[in-house]
Design a protein around this motif. Structure first.
Motif, PDB file in Angstrom:
ATOM      1  N   GLY A 289       0.816  -1.214   0.000  1.00 46.95           N
ATOM      2  CA  GLY A 289       0.000   0.000   0.000  1.00 46.95           C
ATOM      3  C   GLY A 289       0.849   1.264   0.000  1.00 46.95           C
ATOM      4  N   LEU A 290       1.910   1.267   0.807  1.00 48.41           N
ATOM      5  CA  LEU A 290       2.806   2.424   0.840  1.00 48.41           C
ATOM      6  C   LEU A 290       3.526   2.617  -0.487  1.00 48.41           C
ATOM      7  CD1 LEU A 290       4.352   2.132   4.409  1.00 48.41           C
ATOM      8  CD2 LEU A 290       2.874   3.955   3.554  1.00 48.41           C
ATOM      9  N   GLN A 291       3.959   1.509  -1.096  1.00 47.57           N
ATOM     10  CA  GLN A 291       4.622   1.607  -2.399  1.00 47.57           C
ATOM     11  C   GLN A 291       3.676   2.198  -3.441  1.00 47.57           C
ATOM     12  OE1 GLN A 291       7.842   1.081  -3.062  1.00 47.57           O
ATOM     13  NE2 GLN A 291       8.128   0.626  -0.901  1.00 47.57           N
ATOM     14  N   ASN A 292       2.421   1.755  -3.442  1.00 47.15           N
ATOM     15  CA  ASN A 292       1.434   2.289  -4.385  1.00 47.15           C
ATOM     16  C   ASN A 292       1.164   3.761  -4.122  1.00 47.15           C
ATOM     17  OD1 ASN A 292       1.157  -0.163  -5.695  1.00 47.15           O
ATOM     18  ND2 ASN A 292      -0.547  -0.816  -4.413  1.00 47.15           N
TER      19      ASN A 292
ATOM     20  N   GLU B  18       4.193  10.338  -6.621  1.00 46.18           N
ATOM     21  CA  GLU B  18       5.213  10.747  -7.590  1.00 46.18           C
ATOM     22  C   GLU B  18       4.581  11.117  -8.933  1.00 46.18           C
ATOM     23  OE1 GLU B  18       9.223   8.690  -9.206  1.00 46.18           O
ATOM     24  OE2 GLU B  18       8.565   8.053  -7.220  1.00 46.18           O
ATOM     25  N   LEU B  19       3.584  10.328  -9.366  1.00 47.94           N
ATOM     26  CA  LEU B  19       2.948  10.580 -10.658  1.00 47.94           C
ATOM     27  C   LEU B  19       1.957  11.739 -10.611  1.00 47.94           C
ATOM     28  CD1 LEU B  19       2.263   6.886 -11.756  1.00 47.94           C
ATOM     29  CD2 LEU B  19       3.978   8.447 -12.687  1.00 47.94           C
ATOM     30  N   HIS B  20       1.279  11.915  -9.487  1.00 46.60           N
ATOM     31  CA  HIS B  20       0.236  12.932  -9.372  1.00 46.60           C
ATOM     32  C   HIS B  20       0.363  13.720  -8.073  1.00 46.60           C
ATOM     33  CE1 HIS B  20      -1.694  10.812 -12.676  1.00 46.60           C
ATOM     34  NE2 HIS B  20      -1.563   9.692 -11.986  1.00 46.60           N
ATOM     35  N   PRO B  21       1.427  14.490  -7.922  1.00 40.99           N
ATOM     36  CA  PRO B  21       1.606  15.233  -6.660  1.00 40.99           C
ATOM     37  C   PRO B  21       0.500  16.250  -6.412  1.00 40.99           C
ATOM     38  CG  PRO B  21       3.224  15.922  -8.293  1.00 40.99           C
ATOM     39  CD  PRO B  21       2.496  14.746  -8.857  1.00 40.99           C
TER      40      PRO B  21
ATOM     41  N   LYS C 197       4.025  18.739   6.814  1.00 43.10           N
ATOM     42  CA  LYS C 197       5.372  18.354   7.237  1.00 43.10           C
ATOM     43  C   LYS C 197       5.560  16.849   7.108  1.00 43.10           C
ATOM     44  CE  LYS C 197       6.268  22.121  10.479  1.00 43.10           C
ATOM     45  NZ  LYS C 197       6.456  22.487  11.888  1.00 43.10           N
ATOM     46  N   LYS C 198       4.559  16.082   7.528  1.00 43.31           N
ATOM     47  CA  LYS C 198       4.648  14.624   7.428  1.00 43.31           C
ATOM     48  C   LYS C 198       4.740  14.181   5.972  1.00 43.31           C
ATOM     49  CE  LYS C 198       2.247  13.692  11.752  1.00 43.31           C
ATOM     50  NZ  LYS C 198       1.026  13.178  12.377  1.00 43.31           N
ATOM     51  N   ILE C 199       3.951  14.796   5.119  1.00 45.25           N
ATOM     52  CA  ILE C 199       3.985  14.446   3.690  1.00 45.25           C
ATOM     53  C   ILE C 199       5.339  14.792   3.094  1.00 45.25           C
ATOM     54  CG2 ILE C 199       3.033  15.008   1.412  1.00 45.25           C
ATOM     55  CD1 ILE C 199       0.297  15.340   2.849  1.00 45.25           C
TER      56      ILE C 199
ATOM     57  N   ASP D 293      10.628  13.230   0.956  1.00 47.61           N
ATOM     58  CA  ASP D 293      12.083  13.328   1.034  1.00 47.61           C
ATOM     59  C   ASP D 293      12.753  11.969   1.112  1.00 47.61           C
ATOM     60  OD1 ASP D 293      11.987  16.066   0.866  1.00 47.61           O
ATOM     61  OD2 ASP D 293      12.134  16.392   3.048  1.00 47.61           O
ATOM     62  N   THR D 294      12.024  10.939   1.538  1.00 50.58           N
ATOM     63  CA  THR D 294      12.620   9.591   1.630  1.00 50.58           C
ATOM     64  C   THR D 294      12.559   8.842   0.305  1.00 50.58           C
ATOM     65  OG1 THR D 294      10.545   8.557   2.332  1.00 50.58           O
ATOM     66  CG2 THR D 294      12.040   9.385   4.064  1.00 50.58           C
ATOM     67  N   ILE D 295      11.854   9.380  -0.685  1.00 49.92           N
ATOM     68  CA  ILE D 295      11.762   8.725  -1.993  1.00 49.92           C
ATOM     69  C   ILE D 295      13.092   8.873  -2.713  1.00 49.92           C
ATOM     70  CG2 ILE D 295      10.617   8.712  -4.249  1.00 49.92           C
ATOM     71  CD1 ILE D 295       8.135   9.847  -2.852  1.00 49.92           C
ATOM     72  N   PRO D 296      13.669   7.731  -3.130  1.00 47.07           N
ATOM     73  CA  PRO D 296      14.987   7.806  -3.811  1.00 47.07           C
ATOM     74  C   PRO D 296      14.927   8.473  -5.151  1.00 47.07           C
ATOM     75  CG  PRO D 296      14.250   5.503  -3.578  1.00 47.07           C
ATOM     76  CD  PRO D 296      13.207   6.378  -2.987  1.00 47.07           C
TER      77      PRO D 296
END
Length: 113
Positions: free
Chosen positions: A67-70, A76-79, A103-105, A110-113
């Motif tokens: 779910g997190l990956q999706n 990423e595709l639709h910010p 902030k959480k978002i 920021d953790t996305i490579p």
């Protein structure tokens, strides 16, 4: 021939002086500790033991990860679906987030490579 005899004598002297007893005791201690750790895992103790023994927990972790990956792919595709900025107070479509939510978002992004 003398060289071979000399080498054989050196090897036998090295073997006699080697501390086999200490090596064997160390190996036995290590094997005992490994067996105790494996027994704890097999009995469901500790994090690894719980993952090994609790199939429901494992399946929930896999499902949560998927779910997190999706969500990250969609983000990423639709910010624009998740984060909206207004210029000069203009209204924008979509959800409004509190400062803490933004902030959480941002931390997740920021953790996305």
């Amino acid at each position: 021939v003398e060289a071979i005899i000399g080498n054989a004598k050196k090897i036998s002297d090295d073997m006699v002086s080697a501390d086999f007893k200490a090596v064997i005791l160390d190996a036995q201690t290590t094997v005992k500790k490994l067996n105790a750790t494996l027994e704890d895992i097999n009995n469901g103790h500790g994090t690894l033991g719980k993952l090994v023994k609790d199939e429901k927990l494992y399946n929930e972790l896999v499902e949560t990860n998927n779910g997190l990956q999706n969500l990250l792919k969609d983000l990423e595709l639709h910010p624009e679906r998740y984060i909206h900025f207004s210029v000069l107070g203009a209204r924008s479509k979509g959800a409004n987030f509190s400062v803490d939510e933004e902030k959480k978002i941002r931390q997740v992004i920021d953790t996305i490579p």
